[in-house]
Every structure is written in structure tokens, then in C-alpha cells.
Design an enzyme around this catalytic site. Structure first.
Site, mmCIF file in Angstrom:
data_model
loop_
_atom_site.group_PDB
_atom_site.id
_atom_site.type_symbol
_atom_site.label_atom_id
_atom_site.label_comp_id
_atom_site.label_asym_id
_atom_site.label_seq_id
_atom_site.Cartn_x
_atom_site.Cartn_y
_atom_site.Cartn_z
ATOM 1 N N SER A 188 1.085 -1.537 -0.028
ATOM 2 C CA SER A 188 -0.111 -0.195 -0.144
ATOM 3 C C SER A 188 1.335 1.347 -0.103
ATOM 4 O O SER A 188 1.836 2.111 -0.578
ATOM 5 C CB SER A 188 -0.997 -0.042 1.128
ATOM 6 O OG SER A 188 -1.687 0.930 1.727
ATOM 7 N N HIS B 37 -8.051 -4.962 -0.833
ATOM 8 C CA HIS B 37 -6.951 -4.005 -0.408
ATOM 9 C C HIS B 37 -6.143 -4.512 1.021
ATOM 10 O O HIS B 37 -7.025 -4.690 1.814
ATOM 11 C CB HIS B 37 -6.896 -2.758 -0.341
ATOM 12 C CG HIS B 37 -5.779 -2.203 0.037
ATOM 13 N ND1 HIS B 37 -5.131 -1.633 -0.751
ATOM 14 C CD2 HIS B 37 -5.220 -1.041 1.043
ATOM 15 C CE1 HIS B 37 -4.005 -1.430 -0.351
ATOM 16 N NE2 HIS B 37 -4.277 -0.533 1.147
ATOM 17 N N ASP C 34 -9.579 -3.850 -5.149
ATOM 18 C CA ASP C 34 -9.271 -2.605 -4.964
ATOM 19 C C ASP C 34 -9.012 -1.438 -5.412
ATOM 20 O O ASP C 34 -8.748 -1.809 -6.658
ATOM 21 C CB ASP C 34 -7.504 -3.298 -4.988
ATOM 22 C CG ASP C 34 -6.614 -2.136 -3.931
ATOM 23 O OD1 ASP C 34 -6.961 -1.346 -3.074
ATOM 24 O OD2 ASP C 34 -5.197 -2.927 -4.080
#
Length: 407
Positions: free
Chosen positions: A189, A377, A347
Site C-alpha cells: 500500500s 486491499h 481494490d
């Protein structure tokens, strides 16, 4: 007793208000995902409410909750020695396999959390890095870069870069018996954002005697200019990271007002001017060229006619390649080592990874795209929960397998 009561109330609120998001049929454990997302959203909303009331910064309550419930001390096990350290003044947690007598792989890891949350000391990251060290026979150094609001862009990037430079010195590599020819950089991320940005800088640094052999990015955020890519439009309200929450993280990172969330989501910053810099940046995130038609589907680019003048102050950060590695020049990308990119269908950041992979391939870099149709995610972090998601176990296993084969 009070924590139990607090938790019961929080879960009850979450179930009542949030477990109603429609999910596609390919989600393998939909109710588990909805329940997990409901708890996370409720905690986030309490934190945002406190901010709206002028009591704290937007993520203060979330940080308090995580510090109370998620932080682990540095405890070693028979197979992995764990200790806290510092590299160029940047804190880190080191996970070192106890097997001795040979040089080991090295992994520099950057945790996720929107440049605002997260820690190498969290249960999920602690467990993940322990497993990486053990299965790879490696030394994993998980960097504790500073977080917003105490630090803003480019502080997080600077911490990541300075720590990486120090780790890659002969002194540190010798200290931990790390093979200088087998060091990876990785992150998930926002940590994937930092890993990519650091990789670009280190690849071009002629003074650095040791380079990263590979980079491995898990559902990375690689640009903040287009909040209406196909994956943004498709997964706008999808667990675990919905588009409004991502916008809040970006604004916090760039020290922008949280009131700008609607403008950011509407891409109003793209209509502020048509300078050469903006035009060049748009070309590098032109998903109508970079994404296959199967991913584009029937989605259309969103470029409003009217901009928001209040976005001018943060637009310069969005155009900085240290914040948006996807905007890197082609000559920079050519210097990037072989790359692994994990993407998830459910995501908002899916297309960031796919576009970056395409640009790297065009630059001649060997790229592995590991895509999960049932992935969401942050899924890999859930491989270490008491009831792990099946996609979490598969994705983490394949991530480790790629590192074993390529590092």
C-alpha cells in the site's frame, strides 16, 4: 471489563450500520470481509467525528486504538531473533533468522497505513516479517518511518531513503551477515509507494555500491492524480480501502484540508490548468492506453471542466515523482530491478499497479503481475489473523515463493 464492553458496543454499531455493502460473487468469504470492514469503518468514523468536532486530528482515535490493541514487543523465537534498531536515525524492527554460518537474503520492508497509520510493531506486520525471515532464511528490516500529522511529505520518503542507504552499507550488511547481491525492497500500500520511490532513487545513485536486486510491491499506491481510474470507479466503496478513505490519507500526507475530499474524488485538481507539466503527468497515467480493454470495461475518464482553486497547494505534491512513482521518466524506469507487483480485483489501487507494471515492461524491466480476482486491499495482512482469508494465505504464499525464486 471496560475494553470488552467498549468492543461489544463498537461491533454492534458496526454491524448495524455497515454490513450492507454489495459484494461481487467472486468474494470467497463475503460475510467475514463485510464484518471486518464494518469494524474498521466504525473505528475510522469515530475518529473522523472527533476531528469534525475539533477534538483531534482525523486519525487520532484510530492511532489510539491501534496502540492499545495492536502493538507487539520485540520477542524472539527459536527460529527468528527479533530486536529494535535504528538506521540513520530511523527506527526499525529487525527479524533475523537464527541459522548461522552463511550469508543470508535481506529484505527492507515498508509497512502500509496511508503514511499516517501502521507500524512494524503491529501484530500483522510483526507476524508477516517473522514468517518472511524464517521461510526465506533472511534478515528482514521493517522500517518505522515517521507518520502524519507529525511528519508530512516528503518526510516519510526521506526516512525510507536514508534508512535504505544506511542498511545497504557494507558495515550494516556485514553486521547482519546479509549477502549484498541478494537484497530486496518491499512494501504494501503506502509502503509500496515508498519502496518504489526509494528504488528509483537508489537505482540512479552512482555512489551506492550496493543496489536492490528486486523490488516487490503489494497493492501499492503509485499516483494521486487520477481518482477515477476504472478500479476507482468499480471499487469506490469496496472493503477494505474505499475511495473516500484513500482521499483522506492522501490529503493528510500532503497536509491538505480534509474538506477537499469531494474535490479530490471528482478529479477537480486536473482541471486547474493545462500546463506542460500537467499534460506530461496525464500521459504517464493515461489508463486508456496503459490498461487492457478487459480492465477498462465501459468506464470513461473523468476530467471536470471546472477546477477547485483550493487544490493548488497540494497539486505540486501530486506531481512529485517521490509521491507518485508512476510519473517517473522512462530513463529512470529502465534502471529499476526485476519487479513483482501484487494487484487485487476488489481494490481501488488495482490500476496503479497494472499501469506501473506496463510502464516498467515498456522500459525493458522484467515484471511479474500477481493478480487475485477475489483479492481485496490489504488482504495479505489477514494471513495472520485467527481466521485467515483463503486469498490471504494464497497471496502471501505466492509472494514468498517469488522472493525465494528471484532473490
Amino acid at each position: 471489563m471496560r475494553p470488552i464492553l467498549f468492543g461489544t458496543i463498537l461491533v454492534s454499531i458496526a454491524v448495524a450500520y455497515y454490513v450492507h455493502i454489495p459484494l461481487p460473487s467472486n468474494v470467497s468469504e463475503p460475510w467475514t470481509l463485510l464484518f471486518t470492514d464494518a469494524v474498521i469503518r466504525s473505528i475510522m468514523d469515530v475518529s473522523f467525528l472527533a476531528h469534525d468536532m475539533g477534538l483531534s486530528h482525523p486519525f487520532a482515535f484510530v492511532k489510539y486504538f491501534m496502540a492499545w490493541n495492536e502493538i507487539e514487543s520485540a520477542q524472539s523465537s527459536p527460529g527468528v531473533r527479533v530486536r529494535d534498531a535504528s538506521f540513520a536515525g530511523v527506527h526499525a524492527r529487525v527479524f533475523e533468522t537464527t541459522l548461522a554460518g552463511h550469508l543470508k537474503r535481506g529484505v527492507v520492508y515498508f509497512h502500509g497505513g496511508g503514511w499516517t497509520l501502521g507500524s512494524a510493531k503491529m501484530k500483522s506486520y510483526d507476524s508477516q516479517c517473522r514468517r518472511m525471515a524464517e521461510e526465506l532464511d533472511a534478515v528482514v528490516i521493517s522500517v518505522e518511518y515517521r507518520l502524519a500529522p507529525e511528519a508530512r511529505f516528503p518526510d516519510q520518503y526521506n526516512d525510507a531513503l536514508e534508512a535504505s542507504k544506511r542498511i545497504l552499507t557494507a558495515e550494516v550488511l556485514d553486521r547482519y551477515s546479509i549477502d549484498p547481491e541478494r537484497v530486496a525492497v518491499s512494501g504494501d500500500s503506502a509502503g509500496g509507494n515508498l519502496a518504489a520511490a526509494v528504488t528509483h532513487q537508489m537505482a540512479l545513485d552512482a555512489s551506492a555500491p550496493t543496489k536492490f536486486k528486486v523490488q516487490a510491491l503489494l497493492y501499492p499506491v503509485l499516483q494521486s492524480l487520477d481518482f477515477n481510474t476504472p478500479s476507482h470507479q468499480q471499487n469506490h466503496n469496496m472493503p477494505i480501502l474505499n475511495a473516500p478513505l484513500l482521499a483522506r490519507f492522501v490529503l493528510e500526507y500532503f497536509n491538505g484540508s480534509q474538506a477537499l475530499v469531494p474535490s479530490l474524488l471528482a478529479n477537480r485538481h486536473l482541471a486547474l490548468n493545462q500546463s506542460q507539466e500537467i499534460a506530461a503527468a496525464k500521459a504517464k497515467i493515461n489508463w486508456t492506453r496503459l490498461l487492457p480493454l478487459s480492465v477498462q470495461k465501459n468506464f470513461k475518464p473523468v476530467v471536470p471542466l471546472q477546477g477547485d482553486p483550493k487544490m493548488v497547494q497540494i497539486q505540486k505534491f501530486m506531481l512529485d515523482v517521490r509521491a507518485s512513482p508512476l510519473l517517473a521518466a522512462q530513463e529512470v524506469l529502465k534502471a529499476v530491478p526485476p519487479t513483482y507487483i501484487m494487484t487485487c480485483e476488489l481494490d481501488v489501487l488495482r490500476d496503479d499497479g497494472l499501469m506501473y507494471g506496463r510502464r516498467l515492461e515498456e522500459a525493458g524491466v522484467a515484471v511479474t503481475i500477481d493478480h487475485y480476482e477475489d483479492g481485496f486491499h490489504g488482504c495479505t495482512s489477514f494471513a495472520f489473523s485467527p481466521t485467515p482469508f483463503t486469498v490471504a494465505l494464497r497471496s502471501f504464499g505466492n509472494f514468498i515463493r517469488w522472493l525465494k525464486e528471484n532473490l
